[in-house]
Design a protein around this motif. Sequence first.
Motif, PDB file in Angstrom:
ATOM      1  N   GLY A 212       0.777  -1.229   0.000  1.00 58.52           N
ATOM      2  CA  GLY A 212       0.000   0.000   0.000  1.00 58.52           C
ATOM      3  C   GLY A 212       0.805   1.273   0.000  1.00 58.52           C
ATOM      4  O   GLY A 212       0.343   2.320  -0.447  1.00 58.52           O
ATOM      5  N   SER A 213       2.031   1.205   0.492  1.00 53.76           N
ATOM      6  CA  SER A 213       2.835   2.416   0.626  1.00 53.76           C
ATOM      7  C   SER A 213       3.686   2.638  -0.617  1.00 53.76           C
ATOM      8  O   SER A 213       4.395   1.734  -1.075  1.00 53.76           O
ATOM      9  CB  SER A 213       3.745   2.325   1.856  1.00 53.76           C
ATOM     10  N   GLU A 214       3.636   3.838  -1.176  1.00 52.22           N
ATOM     11  CA  GLU A 214       4.465   4.177  -2.338  1.00 52.22           C
ATOM     12  C   GLU A 214       5.893   4.527  -1.918  1.00 52.22           C
ATOM     13  O   GLU A 214       6.783   4.624  -2.749  1.00 52.22           O
ATOM     14  CB  GLU A 214       3.840   5.340  -3.110  1.00 52.22           C
ATOM     15  N   SER A 215       6.105   4.710  -0.624  1.00 51.62           N
ATOM     16  CA  SER A 215       7.447   4.995  -0.120  1.00 51.62           C
ATOM     17  C   SER A 215       8.235   3.702   0.002  1.00 51.62           C
ATOM     18  O   SER A 215       7.750   2.718   0.548  1.00 51.62           O
ATOM     19  CB  SER A 215       7.369   5.686   1.247  1.00 51.62           C
ATOM     20  N   MET A 216       9.463   3.692  -0.518  1.00 56.05           N
ATOM     21  CA  MET A 216      10.299   2.501  -0.415  1.00 56.05           C
ATOM     22  C   MET A 216      10.718   2.269   1.037  1.00 56.05           C
ATOM     23  O   MET A 216      10.738   1.151   1.512  1.00 56.05           O
ATOM     24  CB  MET A 216      11.528   2.642  -1.312  1.00 56.05           C
ATOM     25  N   ASP A 217      11.077   3.336   1.754  1.00 59.13           N
ATOM     26  CA  ASP A 217      11.361   3.288   3.189  1.00 59.13           C
ATOM     27  C   ASP A 217      12.258   2.108   3.566  1.00 59.13           C
ATOM     28  O   ASP A 217      11.922   1.282   4.409  1.00 59.13           O
ATOM     29  CB  ASP A 217      10.043   3.225   3.971  1.00 59.13           C
ATOM     30  N   GLY A 218      13.419   2.032   2.924  1.00 58.74           N
ATOM     31  CA  GLY A 218      14.375   0.977   3.244  1.00 58.74           C
ATOM     32  C   GLY A 218      14.116  -0.329   2.519  1.00 58.74           C
ATOM     33  O   GLY A 218      14.912  -1.269   2.633  1.00 58.74           O
ATOM     34  N   ARG A 219      13.030  -0.426   1.788  1.00 60.32           N
ATOM     35  CA  ARG A 219      12.736  -1.645   1.045  1.00 60.32           C
ATOM     36  C   ARG A 219      13.401  -1.596  -0.335  1.00 60.32           C
ATOM     37  O   ARG A 219      13.678  -0.532  -0.855  1.00 60.32           O
ATOM     38  CB  ARG A 219      11.218  -1.823   0.890  1.00 60.32           C
ATOM     39  N   GLN A 220      13.615  -2.770  -0.916  1.00 63.66           N
ATOM     40  CA  GLN A 220      14.233  -2.835  -2.240  1.00 63.66           C
ATOM     41  C   GLN A 220      13.218  -3.138  -3.341  1.00 63.66           C
ATOM     42  O   GLN A 220      13.525  -2.975  -4.518  1.00 63.66           O
ATOM     43  CB  GLN A 220      15.350  -3.891  -2.245  1.00 63.66           C
ATOM     44  N   LEU A 221      12.022  -3.586  -2.955  1.00 69.53           N
ATOM     45  CA  LEU A 221      10.939  -3.772  -3.917  1.00 69.53           C
ATOM     46  C   LEU A 221       9.845  -2.767  -3.605  1.00 69.53           C
ATOM     47  O   LEU A 221       9.380  -2.676  -2.467  1.00 69.53           O
ATOM     48  CB  LEU A 221      10.368  -5.194  -3.851  1.00 69.53           C
ATOM     49  N   SER A 222       9.413  -2.028  -4.607  1.00 71.96           N
ATOM     50  CA  SER A 222       8.339  -1.058  -4.416  1.00 71.96           C
ATOM     51  C   SER A 222       7.007  -1.783  -4.252  1.00 71.96           C
ATOM     52  O   SER A 222       6.889  -2.988  -4.505  1.00 71.96           O
ATOM     53  CB  SER A 222       8.259  -0.118  -5.628  1.00 71.96           C
TER      54      SER A 222
END
Length: 331
Positions: A212-222
């Motif tokens: 649900g979040s469009e922010s990557m926020d440390g993630r590598q997959l959007s």
Amino acid sequence: MKPVHYADYLQLDKILGAQQTESEQHLQPAHDEMLFIIIHQAYELWFKQILYEVESVNAIFQQPSLQDNSPELQTIVHRLQRTVTILKVLVQQIDIMETMTPMDFLDFRDMLRPASGFQSWQFKALEARLGLQFLQRHGQEYYISQLRPEQVTLIKKIESEQPLISLLNGWLERMPFLDEQGEWWARYTAVYRESLTDNEKNNLSAFDMVFGSESMDGRQLSAKASRAALFIMLYRGYPILQLPFQLLNVLLEIDEQLSTWRYRHMNMVHRMIGSRVGTGGSTGKEYLKGAVDKHYIFKEIAQLTSFLVERRKLPVLDRQTEQRLGFTASS
């Protein structure tokens, strides 16, 4: 054309002359040091081959357009499957190493200082090419401290380039079907929520964070890439999604084999030196344990299995989408 001789082609004079034992130079020959050298030289040769495969895969992914059922995607899957097979060999080589007893190792261990497997720049390059980021690493302060300046420069250059996980993210985001499947996603979300137990419903934040979040926020997959990967896993029976599913699956196998190798390596080190400090100054088993626990590169793909539902509950795809996926012939 000049005839080629086996020994010349393989440069066997160089290879077979590259085992110079420290124990013999100290006039204290240790029989098992030859095995120790050959095993590690074999590791480095296999690291070179794996890097060669991964770099070729990354180059294909960097093409502006990569079709879901193209020869290029078949090549990617094939080369990554070869990588998995090589990693299995690396794990099996530990069986050979463990024919050396701790006392055999002590015959020459102190002569190796400060040399250490931690100085393998190729393995660090491989991790970076795959997508292990600096901030994800265990023991960041020690990570490149034992490398030579030219090796540090090379590693930093590789880290500045797009790794495989990032290229995969871009490819998944280009998946054409999901842009038109807003209704399907709403139906799937409802089915998923209905499949949860009461205890699981108290922890829906993970689903919302991944999708649900469009922010990557440390993630590598959007979120968009994660939805595409989930779609591939759910509908992998459709012909056009079979190769993409194999791709996701082989990446999980790479993580599994790397983790198995790290775990076997950790146990071997514990068996050989107990709780002693490594020859390169690391904490030995404790450092390796931290890497085993933390160094998963494709964990966000593995996490998607938490959001699967039973086949019989999957939302039915509309006829046009089924046709595009190659399951129903066009009328």
